[in-house]
Design a protein around this motif. Structure first.
Motif, PDB file in Angstrom:
ATOM      1  N   PRO A  58     -32.254 -31.885  -8.518  1.00 50.85           N
ATOM      2  CA  PRO A  58     -33.647 -32.241  -8.658  1.00 50.85           C
ATOM      3  C   PRO A  58     -34.525 -31.457  -7.766  1.00 50.85           C
ATOM      4  CG  PRO A  58     -32.287 -34.222  -8.436  1.00 50.85           C
ATOM      5  CD  PRO A  58     -31.373 -33.202  -8.291  1.00 50.85           C
ATOM      6  N   MET A  59     -35.697 -30.960  -8.302  1.00 47.21           N
ATOM      7  CA  MET A  59     -36.949 -30.224  -7.496  1.00 47.21           C
ATOM      8  C   MET A  59     -38.326 -30.838  -7.936  1.00 47.21           C
ATOM      9  SD  MET A  59     -35.692 -26.173  -7.902  1.00 47.21           S
ATOM     10  CE  MET A  59     -34.331 -26.290  -9.367  1.00 47.21           C
ATOM     11  N   THR A  60     -39.014 -30.636  -7.047  1.00 42.71           N
ATOM     12  CA  THR A  60     -40.548 -30.863  -7.203  1.00 42.71           C
ATOM     13  C   THR A  60     -41.022 -29.648  -8.300  1.00 42.71           C
ATOM     14  OG1 THR A  60     -41.359 -29.286  -5.591  1.00 42.71           O
ATOM     15  CG2 THR A  60     -40.537 -31.523  -4.866  1.00 42.71           C
ATOM     16  N   ALA A  85     -40.281 -34.465 -24.592  1.00 36.53           N
ATOM     17  CA  ALA A  85     -39.061 -34.305 -25.439  1.00 36.53           C
ATOM     18  C   ALA A  85     -37.717 -35.076 -25.290  1.00 36.53           C
ATOM     19  CB  ALA A  85     -38.899 -32.789 -25.703  1.00 36.53           C
ATOM     20  N   GLY A  86     -37.769 -35.550 -24.044  1.00 32.87           N
ATOM     21  CA  GLY A  86     -36.694 -36.505 -23.447  1.00 32.87           C
ATOM     22  C   GLY A  86     -35.654 -35.808 -22.818  1.00 32.87           C
ATOM     23  N   TRP A  87     -35.881 -34.366 -22.175  1.00 34.86           N
ATOM     24  CA  TRP A  87     -35.064 -33.706 -21.410  1.00 34.86           C
ATOM     25  C   TRP A  87     -34.986 -33.821 -19.863  1.00 34.86           C
ATOM     26  CZ3 TRP A  87     -31.163 -32.277 -24.515  1.00 34.86           C
ATOM     27  CH2 TRP A  87     -31.729 -32.036 -25.698  1.00 34.86           C
ATOM     28  N   VAL A  88     -36.342 -34.093 -19.405  1.00 32.90           N
ATOM     29  CA  VAL A  88     -36.597 -34.332 -18.033  1.00 32.90           C
ATOM     30  C   VAL A  88     -37.328 -35.602 -17.737  1.00 32.90           C
ATOM     31  CG1 VAL A  88     -36.267 -31.931 -17.332  1.00 32.90           C
ATOM     32  CG2 VAL A  88     -38.211 -32.879 -17.733  1.00 32.90           C
ATOM     33  N   GLU A  89     -37.019 -36.092 -16.615  1.00 30.37           N
ATOM     34  CA  GLU A  89     -37.801 -37.169 -15.977  1.00 30.37           C
ATOM     35  C   GLU A  89     -38.096 -36.830 -14.708  1.00 30.37           C
ATOM     36  OE1 GLU A  89     -35.396 -40.532 -16.516  1.00 30.37           O
ATOM     37  OE2 GLU A  89     -33.696 -39.849 -15.334  1.00 30.37           O
ATOM     38  N   THR A  90     -39.240 -37.707 -14.278  1.00 32.38           N
ATOM     39  CA  THR A  90     -39.684 -37.564 -12.708  1.00 32.38           C
ATOM     40  C   THR A  90     -39.354 -38.647 -11.985  1.00 32.38           C
ATOM     41  OG1 THR A  90     -41.902 -38.013 -13.271  1.00 32.38           O
ATOM     42  CG2 THR A  90     -41.499 -35.503 -13.197  1.00 32.38           C
ATOM     43  N   VAL A  91     -38.811 -38.543 -10.870  1.00 34.13           N
ATOM     44  CA  VAL A  91     -38.593 -39.631  -9.901  1.00 34.13           C
ATOM     45  C   VAL A  91     -39.045 -39.551  -8.741  1.00 34.13           C
ATOM     46  CG1 VAL A  91     -36.128 -39.936 -11.304  1.00 34.13           C
ATOM     47  CG2 VAL A  91     -36.189 -38.364  -9.132  1.00 34.13           C
ATOM     48  N   VAL A  92     -39.139 -40.710  -7.930  1.00 34.60           N
ATOM     49  CA  VAL A  92     -39.489 -40.504  -6.607  1.00 34.60           C
ATOM     50  C   VAL A  92     -38.742 -39.646  -5.765  1.00 34.60           C
ATOM     51  CG1 VAL A  92     -40.258 -41.893  -4.387  1.00 34.60           C
ATOM     52  CG2 VAL A  92     -40.722 -42.685  -6.836  1.00 34.60           C
ATOM     53  N   ARG A  99     -42.893 -36.239  -5.967  1.00 40.91           N
ATOM     54  CA  ARG A  99     -41.827 -36.682  -7.380  1.00 40.91           C
ATOM     55  C   ARG A  99     -41.013 -35.480  -7.514  1.00 40.91           C
ATOM     56  NH1 ARG A  99     -42.250 -41.468  -9.535  1.00 40.91           N
ATOM     57  NH2 ARG A  99     -42.510 -40.545 -11.565  1.00 40.91           N
ATOM     58  N   LYS A 100     -39.624 -35.656  -8.031  1.00 43.72           N
ATOM     59  CA  LYS A 100     -38.845 -34.673  -8.028  1.00 43.72           C
ATOM     60  C   LYS A 100     -38.578 -34.661  -9.789  1.00 43.72           C
ATOM     61  CE  LYS A 100     -37.246 -33.570  -4.135  1.00 43.72           C
ATOM     62  NZ  LYS A 100     -36.464 -32.406  -3.347  1.00 43.72           N
ATOM     63  N   VAL A 101     -38.275 -33.381 -10.462  1.00 40.96           N
ATOM     64  CA  VAL A 101     -37.797 -33.221 -11.619  1.00 40.96           C
ATOM     65  C   VAL A 101     -36.296 -33.311 -11.902  1.00 40.96           C
ATOM     66  CG1 VAL A 101     -38.061 -31.913 -13.766  1.00 40.96           C
ATOM     67  CG2 VAL A 101     -40.069 -31.919 -12.132  1.00 40.96           C
ATOM     68  N   THR A 102     -35.850 -34.142 -12.667  1.00 45.75           N
ATOM     69  CA  THR A 102     -34.473 -34.289 -12.792  1.00 45.75           C
ATOM     70  C   THR A 102     -34.014 -34.335 -14.483  1.00 45.75           C
ATOM     71  OG1 THR A 102     -32.417 -35.476 -12.037  1.00 45.75           O
ATOM     72  CG2 THR A 102     -34.518 -36.707 -12.639  1.00 45.75           C
TER      73      THR A 102
END
Length: 167
Positions: A58-60, A85-92, A99-102
């Protein structure tokens, strides 16, 4: 007539339009490969970021943008499209302010196939370049060297300084 271009339409001439169209056609062929494997809703333009997230975690958005050499704004828009599109989500992130993209579970399920497609695409490009008397990768390097001598900005500005319509 609406279909007849204006005689002074400068967009009728474009030296690089064929390159853009070629790349679009090649991307369409990659998308067709995904469709044949029932990988729905995946754009070829998403794959580098998905593979980078898989490799580095995960990265910002800023970190991901730097990693793939894009602007923060461009990556922010792409992440929004990939999230829709359902390929990534953002998490704390580590603190509540970031927020990190994962990758989503669906992305993790297909990422090995995406890596295989990336390798196959690179090999196919190498095959194509071997058939050409002057490979595109060499053209890019030669253009980069020419732009080091004189920037694209300066080349355009010089032409505009001679054009009375620019005044």
């Amino acid at each position: 007539m609406a279909d007849t271009p204006a005689p002074d339409d400068p967009t009728q001439q474009s030296l690089w339009r064929p390159l853009r169209l070629l790349q679009a056609a090649m991307d369409a062929d990659i998308a067709r490969i995904y469709a044949e494997r029932q990988i729905e809703g995946l754009k070829p333009s998403f794959v580098m970021e998905l593979l980078r997230l898989h490799a580095q975690g995960p990265m910002t958005i800023a970190e991901l943008a730097e990693s793939v050499q894009r602007t923060h704004s461009a990556l922010s828009q792409k992440v929004a499209a990939m999230r829709a599109a359902g390929w990534v989500e953002t998490v704390v992130g580590e603190d509540a302010r970031t927020r990190k993209v994962t990758l989503t579970g669906e992305a993790r399920r297909v990422v090995d196939r995406l890596a295989a497609e990336w390798r196959a695409t690179e090999a196919a490009v190498a095959d194509l370049e071997a058939e050409l008397p002057y490979p595109l990768s060499r053209v890019v390097t030669d253009i980069e060297r020419a732009l080091e001598r004189k920037s694209f900005h300066d080349r355009i500005a010089e032409r505009l300084s001679d054009d009375p319509a620019w005044e």
